[in-house]
Design an enzyme around this catalytic site. Structure first.
Site, PDB file in Angstrom:
ATOM      1  N   GLY A 245       0.859  -1.175   0.000  1.00  0.00           N
ATOM      2  CA  GLY A 245       0.000   0.000   0.000  1.00  0.00           C
ATOM      3  C   GLY A 245       0.894   1.223   0.000  1.00  0.00           C
ATOM      4  N   SER A 246       0.384   2.379   0.442  1.00  0.00           N
ATOM      5  CA  SER A 246       1.230   3.566   0.540  1.00  0.00           C
ATOM      6  C   SER A 246       0.399   4.797   0.815  1.00  0.00           C
ATOM      7  CB  SER A 246       2.039   3.826  -0.739  1.00  0.00           C
ATOM      8  OG  SER A 246       2.872   2.757  -1.063  1.00  0.00           O
ATOM      9  N   ASN A 247       1.073   5.839   1.339  1.00  0.00           N
ATOM     10  CA  ASN A 247       0.564   7.199   1.363  1.00  0.00           C
ATOM     11  C   ASN A 247       1.574   8.082   0.638  1.00  0.00           C
ATOM     12  OD1 ASN A 247      -1.507   6.565   3.443  1.00  0.00           O
ATOM     13  ND2 ASN A 247       0.255   6.480   4.824  1.00  0.00           N
TER      14      ASN A 247
END
Length: 798
Positions: A245-247
């Protein structure tokens, strides 16, 4: 591919390079105030590697072959066992060395065991898929620069094997650690490209076999049931809570203190194995100068910054594959019909050597669309009957352009150039891109390789199964019996059958541009993106707690203005729990009724500070409770439902009247007490990693809590709680430009640079992560050469 210079005043423009095989003593290097003597001698690829704090290499070379050579050498020095294990995977030799039933290398596919993995990767080798892609001219195939990097990387890795001794106990003296070729490096890049398609369905590809009995009835999944299963498989929640995932957020110049852009990148990747990041700066004077994180086994900086631009990626919601439903010849289930004409499936017969047993031979079945599969996972079977079969189309199986997209980003001088680079190279398989530049620009774009699945085509060509699955999940099922249902080509696409760049959801120069693995819709909540094809993701649907919390945080930051890199650093380690702000008041009010004889538990929740810092008390109890409670549907979890007019504020108000509420709270309390864990124990006491006998507290929170600094840890109460991190925050970067000549960058590799427990860089940055500290990046020459830890290694082939 021509890459224009971005080294500017920070670079070593015009230096004549030379490489010996010597190592400068640290003391001598540390006293140096000028660039070291870099005159090269000898034939073959060569590079100079300058190491600074925490073992971060700055690779300097005169050409792409040399740059690849230095990168391959330095990666091997830090990660030789992990790298060798991955090359064993793409060779299809895991069963030979580790046995067929052992767990596969999950960094390069989702295969359930070694045999399934080997059958797939052997099939790729036998079909010469990667060789054909390497022979394809650019821009559809890889550029000469990309191929030179691969050649150099393999040479550098092999030179390290020849010239150094392996000390890592994970593979010391192992027979499976062998030299590699440029083709092996390319195969590894190909495996990364298909992770979201063929790589996700390896078991289905390798196990699909035609039915034994001819003339039976057609077996087709029930559309409504299949649609719900597909929704779960391809939902945003599924992506965020499993592998990656990631931001990321970019801020425009008018929100910052100096009028220049800012970027905070926070990718969530595995902490172990071959999908780790590794830090490096790569420099060819006058051509390329870029710093950041490279995925292991790759030749380029995947996430990073240069003198003018910084970028990060987040895993996208685009579905990078589709199905074609085949009409079969009733007399032969290995023959399908297109426009009334019979077409025989192609057989790939693959043999895998197995440890201590006879070789295993299996046949895979391929069509003009791709391989026949018999499921999309355990919850969505797609039976191969005598009348119907399903073929998988994965356009990234024809994509070896990922390194070129990374190179082009690294050479960009603005967010506008970055967008043009992505539109030109079209190599990113499963990610969005968020970028900022020194001129104050911002960018969000979902520029990725997706099947050319327009909503119009789906309307005309979906089978009944596809009519249910596509709206629910973005997974299309097209009628494979008609050439009129072929994917076609967009004029601006470099590859037939993919969506062209003009269709990509893109937001340019918004005050902030952010993504936390939901669709492109709310990259900026004040400027929603709409009008894109369903395959990219949804519009007007509930957002995850992490997306909602992230939008609240970054929009408030943009409104406040005057932002600096320090503000980005504070955001990364704020440890706010968005779900707590939504739910804790309801939970605390309802707690006495749910636990009438347990004032201790209710007091722990009431006193919790609503963060997941290592010292936070009550966080662990709320986490274990909320995991259980939030497993139910949103319709029963919340009293106020989602509203498209308030997508950040809804749903809200916990349904504390539900029987599940009391059950979840009671179970969480009992679980902690049974494990001997105090209900108000500091989180870091029970969320930790152990490195060389040292217990290191780990801050951060889970996907279900919506925490920006995400960690997904393995619950093991016998070992004290969350005793190891599986995935989460990885290569962090907070980048701006300030008023000087050099980027102002702070980085952190949460799991540290080396997997070798004997390395001084096995846990040093993990200790920094536990304390919320950062590494000051050394990008410009004056900063590299003034490092007190400077160590110069000159490497070449012998």
């Amino acid at each position: 591919m021509l890459l224009r210079t971005r080294t500017g005043r920070c670079g070593l423009v015009g230096i004549a390079l030379a490489i010996g095989a010597t190592l400068l003593p640290t003391s001598a290097a540390a006293r140096s105030t000028e660039a070291p003597d870099l005159r090269l001698s000898g034939d073959g690829p060569s590079a100079v590697i300058r190491y600074t704090e925490h073992g971060i290499p700055h690779v300097l070379a005169k050409d792409y072959v040399g740059l690849g050579f230095g990168t391959g050498w330095a990666q091997a020095a830090d990660q030789v066992c992990v790298l060798a294990d991955g090359f064993l995977t793409v060779r299809g030799e895991r069963s030979l060395h580790f046995g067929p039933d052992a767990d596969a290398d999950d960094s390069l596919s989702a295969a359930a065991n070694n045999l399934s993995s080997d059958l797939y990767f052997r099939g790729v080798r036998n079909s010469r898929t990667v060789e054909q892609l390497l022979a394809t001219p650019a821009p559809r195939g890889p550029s000469s620069a990309s191929k030179e990097l691969m050649r150099g990387w393999a040479a550098g890795y092999n030179a390290w094997l020849r010239q150094r001794q392996i000390t890592d106990p994970a593979c010391r003296n192992a027979a499976w650690v062998r030299p590699v070729s440029a083709l092996d490096v390319a195969r590894r890049n190909h495996a990364l490209a298909v992770l979201g398609g063929q790589g996700r369905l390896v078991d289905s590809i390798t196990s699909a076999q035609p039915p034994q009995r001819v003339g039976g009835p057609a077996t087709v999944p029930v559309p409504a049931v299949a649609a719900e299963a597909a929704r779960r498989l391809f939902s945003d929640e599924s992506t965020r809570s499993t592998g990656m995932g990631s931001n990321a957020v970019a801020f425009r110049g008018d929100t910052t203190a100096d009028g220049r852009g800012l970027l905070l990148g926070n990718p969530h990747y595995p902490w172990h194995g071959g999908r780790r990041f590794w830090q490096v700066q790569q420099t060819i004077p006058g051509v390329l100068n870029v710093s950041g994180g490279a995925l292991l086994g790759t030749t380029v900086v995947n996430i990073g910054f240069n003198e003018k631009v910084a970028w990060s990626h987040t895993v996208s919601t685009g579905v990078p594959m589709n199905l074609h439903q085949l009409v079969l010849d009733p007399a032969d289930p290995t023959v399908y019909v297109v426009d009334g004409l019979r077409e025989r499936m192609r057989q790939r017969t693959v043999t895998v050597e197995v440890q201590g047993a006879s070789p295993v031979t299996r046949t895979q079945w391929w069509t003009r669309y791709g391989p026949v599969i018999t499921s999309l996972g355990p919850t969505l079977p797609l039976p191969w009957s005598t009348n119907v079969a399903y073929a998988l189309h994965d356009p990234n199986a024809s994509n070896l352009r990922l390194p070129d997209s990374a190179l082009a980003l690294g050479a960009s001088g603005s967010t506008g150039e970055a967008l043009r680079a992505l539109r030109r190279t079209q190599g990113l398989p499963w990610v969005n891109t968020i970028a900022a530049d020194s001129g104050g620009g911002t960018l969000f774009t979902q520029s990725q390789v997706l099947p050319r699945m327009t909503d119009e085509l789906v309307t005309q060509c979906s089978t009944p199964l596809g009519q249910a699955m596509y709206p629910a999940s973005g997974m299309a099922v097209l009628d494979g019996s008609r050439t009129a249902c072929a994917l076609g080509s967009d004029q601006d696409a470099v590859q037939p059958g993919i969506l062209g760049p003009s269709r990509m959801p893109t937001l340019v120069n918004a005050p902030y541009a952010a993504n936390s693995n939901d669709s492109a819709w709310l990259a900026n909540a004040s400027q929603p993106l709409t009008g894109y094809e369903r395959i990219f993701g949804t519009v007007g649907t509930p957002r995850s707690p992490r997306t909602r919390g992230g939008i609240e945080d970054v929009s408030a930051m943009a409104t406040r203005g005057g932002l600096t890199v320090a503000d980005l650093q504070r955001q990364q380690f704020a440890h706010r729990v968005p779900v707590a702000d939504l739910a804790i008041a309801d939970v605390v009010r309802a707690c006495p009724a749910a636990l009438p004889d347990d004032t201790e538990a209710c007091r722990a929740l009431a006193n919790w500070d609503r963060t997941v810092g290592a010292d936070s008390r009550g966080a662990l109890l709320f986490d274990r409770f909320w995991r259980r409670l939030s497993a139910q549907s949103a319709a029963t979890l919340w009293r106020t439902p989602f509203s498209v007019t308030d997508p950040v504020g809804t749903p809200r108000t916990v349904n504390t009247q539900s029987a599940l509420f009391g059950q979840a709270l009671t179970a969480a309390v009992a679980e902690l007490r049974q494990a001997g864990i105090a209900l108000d124990a500091p989180l870091g006491r029970h969320q930790f990693v152990v490195r060389n006998g040292e217990r290191i507290a780990v801050p951060g929170g889970t996907e279900s809590l919506g925490v920006w600094n995400k960690v997904e840890a393995r619950w093991d109460p016998a070992r004290g709680g969350y005793a190891e991190v599986a995935m989460g925050s990885s290569h962090l970067q907070a980048v701006g430009w300030g008023r000087g000549r050099c980027p102002v960058a702070r980085t952190l590799l949460t799991y540290s640079q080396s997997s070798n427990p004997l390395s001084p860089h096995y846990q040093d940055q993990t200790t920094l992560y536990a304390a919320g500290k950062w590494v000051t990046s050394r990008f410009c020459e004056k900063d590299i050469l003034s490092s007190p830890a400077l160590r110069v290694v000159r490497v070449r082939e012998r």
